[in-house]
Design an enzyme around this catalytic site. Structure first.
Site, PDB file in Angstrom:
ATOM      1  N   THR A 177       0.819  -1.217   0.000  1.00  0.00           N
ATOM      2  CA  THR A 177       0.000   0.000   0.000  1.00  0.00           C
ATOM      3  C   THR A 177       0.851   1.264   0.000  1.00  0.00           C
ATOM      4  O   THR A 177       1.958   1.277   0.530  1.00  0.00           O
ATOM      5  CB  THR A 177      -0.970   0.026   1.219  1.00  0.00           C
ATOM      6  OG1 THR A 177      -1.879  -1.054   1.086  1.00  0.00           O
ATOM      7  CG2 THR A 177      -1.746   1.299   1.372  1.00  0.00           C
ATOM      8  N   ARG A 205     -12.485  -9.143  -2.700  1.00  0.00           N
ATOM      9  CA  ARG A 205     -12.142  -8.711  -1.331  1.00  0.00           C
ATOM     10  C   ARG A 205     -11.763  -7.224  -1.345  1.00  0.00           C
ATOM     11  O   ARG A 205     -11.001  -6.766  -2.178  1.00  0.00           O
ATOM     12  CB  ARG A 205     -10.967  -9.541  -0.812  1.00  0.00           C
ATOM     13  CG  ARG A 205     -10.480  -9.133   0.588  1.00  0.00           C
ATOM     14  CD  ARG A 205      -9.335  -8.143   0.525  1.00  0.00           C
ATOM     15  NE  ARG A 205      -8.778  -7.827   1.835  1.00  0.00           N
ATOM     16  CZ  ARG A 205      -7.893  -6.875   2.048  1.00  0.00           C
ATOM     17  NH1 ARG A 205      -7.443  -6.142   1.055  1.00  0.00           N
ATOM     18  NH2 ARG A 205      -7.428  -6.655   3.253  1.00  0.00           N
ATOM     19  N   GLY A 207     -10.286  -4.085   1.120  1.00  0.00           N
ATOM     20  CA  GLY A 207      -9.609  -3.846   2.397  1.00  0.00           C
ATOM     21  C   GLY A 207      -9.993  -2.512   3.007  1.00  0.00           C
ATOM     22  O   GLY A 207     -11.026  -1.916   2.674  1.00  0.00           O
ATOM     23  N   ASP A 208      -9.148  -2.041   3.893  1.00  0.00           N
ATOM     24  CA  ASP A 208      -9.409  -0.767   4.580  1.00  0.00           C
ATOM     25  C   ASP A 208      -9.123   0.448   3.704  1.00  0.00           C
ATOM     26  O   ASP A 208      -9.698   1.520   3.908  1.00  0.00           O
ATOM     27  CB  ASP A 208      -8.526  -0.667   5.837  1.00  0.00           C
ATOM     28  CG  ASP A 208      -7.047  -0.738   5.468  1.00  0.00           C
ATOM     29  OD1 ASP A 208      -6.627  -1.759   4.881  1.00  0.00           O
ATOM     30  OD2 ASP A 208      -6.314   0.243   5.717  1.00  0.00           O
ATOM     31  N   THR A 228      -1.624   1.758   6.614  1.00  0.00           N
ATOM     32  CA  THR A 228      -1.169   0.585   5.871  1.00  0.00           C
ATOM     33  C   THR A 228      -1.047  -0.575   6.855  1.00  0.00           C
ATOM     34  O   THR A 228      -0.739  -0.371   8.026  1.00  0.00           O
ATOM     35  CB  THR A 228       0.162   0.824   5.154  1.00  0.00           C
ATOM     36  OG1 THR A 228       0.568  -0.411   4.547  1.00  0.00           O
ATOM     37  CG2 THR A 228       1.262   1.302   6.090  1.00  0.00           C
ATOM     38  N   GLY A 229      -1.296  -1.778   6.362  1.00  0.00           N
ATOM     39  CA  GLY A 229      -1.176  -2.942   7.235  1.00  0.00           C
ATOM     40  C   GLY A 229      -2.300  -3.916   6.975  1.00  0.00           C
ATOM     41  O   GLY A 229      -2.970  -3.851   5.938  1.00  0.00           O
ATOM     42  N   GLY A 231      -5.492  -5.183   6.568  1.00  0.00           N
ATOM     43  CA  GLY A 231      -6.744  -4.456   6.377  1.00  0.00           C
ATOM     44  C   GLY A 231      -7.882  -4.959   7.234  1.00  0.00           C
ATOM     45  O   GLY A 231      -8.682  -4.168   7.746  1.00  0.00           O
TER      46      GLY A 231
HETATM   47  N1  ASP Z   1      -4.202  -2.321   4.080  1.00  0.00           N
HETATM   48  C1  ASP Z   1      -4.056  -2.973   2.816  1.00  0.00           C
HETATM   49  C2  ASP Z   1      -5.172  -3.956   2.615  1.00  0.00           C
HETATM   50  O1  ASP Z   1      -5.521  -4.628   3.557  1.00  0.00           O
HETATM   51  C3  ASP Z   1      -2.763  -3.702   2.642  1.00  0.00           C
HETATM   52  C4  ASP Z   1      -1.546  -2.997   3.098  1.00  0.00           C
HETATM   53  O2  ASP Z   1      -1.591  -1.886   3.614  1.00  0.00           O
HETATM   54  O3  ASP Z   1      -0.484  -3.576   2.923  1.00  0.00           O
HETATM   55  O4  ASP Z   1      -5.648  -4.093   1.517  1.00  0.00           O
END
Ligand code: ASP
Length: 309
Positions: A177, A205, A207-208, A228-229, A231
């Site tokens: 991300t 799917r 994500g956040d 980021t992380g 989700g």
């Molecule tokens: N947050 C992102 C998701 O879950 C992925 C990421 O930040 O690496 O899609």
């Protein structure tokens, strides 16, 4: 000169970025790409343009770079496609635009911004978002444009399983991300986030990252945040809005709020990740609970590019 310490912070994802697997060439390439993006955003602010334009400019640079999991470097989903999510928010008006599970758009953040400006809706998904893109002559690319060998190899390792992985991590978890937050010379805040999601995620799917208040949030009364992380955890923690609320309702500083939200709340839920954030006075906080986060920040006094803690 304005009264505001205008500035910008960006991220290119967080995760277990193993030092042993990071060659000096690879590190230099990441640092250079982060510098290009932070400078692109900073120049927009320095020339007096808006925080929204600055975060879009920085994220476009990151989306065009194959190193990051967004735009060109987006990861493969469970059926070998690139489905991308993005969001952008203006802290002055609270207007926001977002797209989810969209394919073939070269710069998802630009489409999100066009939705912010030209639609009464906030979030468009899939083919509906693509139709909107075509109406506004947004650049569309073939599937081949989004093929990168390293993402393909990441996918081959877990293809066919129910596992999904965040980018940037050597073993099980790959975090990715990109995102940016900025304060402009008029005291306006903005946040933007863009992603390919997670390798081998189920198609469909989301994500956040495209969700306002979760992946991105900006409010001139408090702060701008890009997450980021993992989700699925950031969604349950409502992280971006949580940071703003801790400032608004509890009177915490940005640093305190970001630390509480990531190091206490997200960690307690079992999530990995981090944020870049900036408040209405131009203070920046970059907090993560994993080994590293590709990140950079710049204002008129200071420029910093970093990967590890
Ligand atoms: N947050 C992102 C998701 O879950 C992925 C990421 O930040 O690496 O899609």
């Amino acid at each position: 000169m304005s009264d505001y310490t205008f500035g910008i912070a960006i991220h290119g994802g967080a995760g277990t970025i193993e030092k042993s697997l990071m060659t000096s060439e690879k590190k230099a390439a990441y640092m250079e790409a982060l510098e290009t993006a932070i400078d692109a955003g900073y120049e927009v602010l320095d020339s007096g343009q808006s925080a929204i334009s600055a975060v879009e400019a920085a994220v476009i640079e990151l989306e065009n770079c194959p190193l990051f999991n967004a735009g060109k470097g987006a990861v493969f989903n469970s059926i070998g496609q690139h489905e991308m999510d993005a969001s952008i928010m203006d802290g002055k008006t609270l207007h926001a635009g977002a797209i989810a599970a969209v394919r073939n758009v070269k710069n998802p953040i630009t489409l999100a911004n066009i939705i912010r400006e030209h639609s009464d809706h906030v979030l468009l998904a899939g083919t509906g978002a693509l139709e909107f893109a075509e109406k506004f002559n947004i650049q569309i690319e073939t599937d081949a444009y989004f093929h990168t060998d390293h993402r393909f190899e990441q996918w081959q390792k877990i293809k066919g399983s129910d596992d999904f992985q965040l980018d940037h991590t050597s073993e099980k978890k790959y975090l990715g991300t990109v995102g940016a937050v900025a304060l402009d010379q008029n005291g306006n805040l903005a946040a933007a986030t863009s992603t390919g999601g997670m390798t081998n995620k189920k198609f469909g799917r989301i994500g956040d990252s495209p969700l306002i208040g979760l992946g991105s949030y900006a409010n001139n009364n408090t702060c701008a945040v890009s997450c980021t992380g993992s989700g699925e955890y950031l969604m349950r923690a409502v992280t971006a809005y949580d940071i703003s609320c801790l400032m608004e309702y509890k009177g915490l500083s940005l640093q305190e709020a970001a630390e509480f939200s990531i190091l206490e709340r997200l960690t307690a839920l079992g999530g990995d990740g981090g944020v870049v954030s900036i408040d209405k006075a131009g203070n920046m906080a970059m907090v993560f609970n994993c080994d590293g986060m590709y990140r950079a920040q710049r204002n008129k006094n200071h420029k910093e590019i970093a990967i590890y803690k």
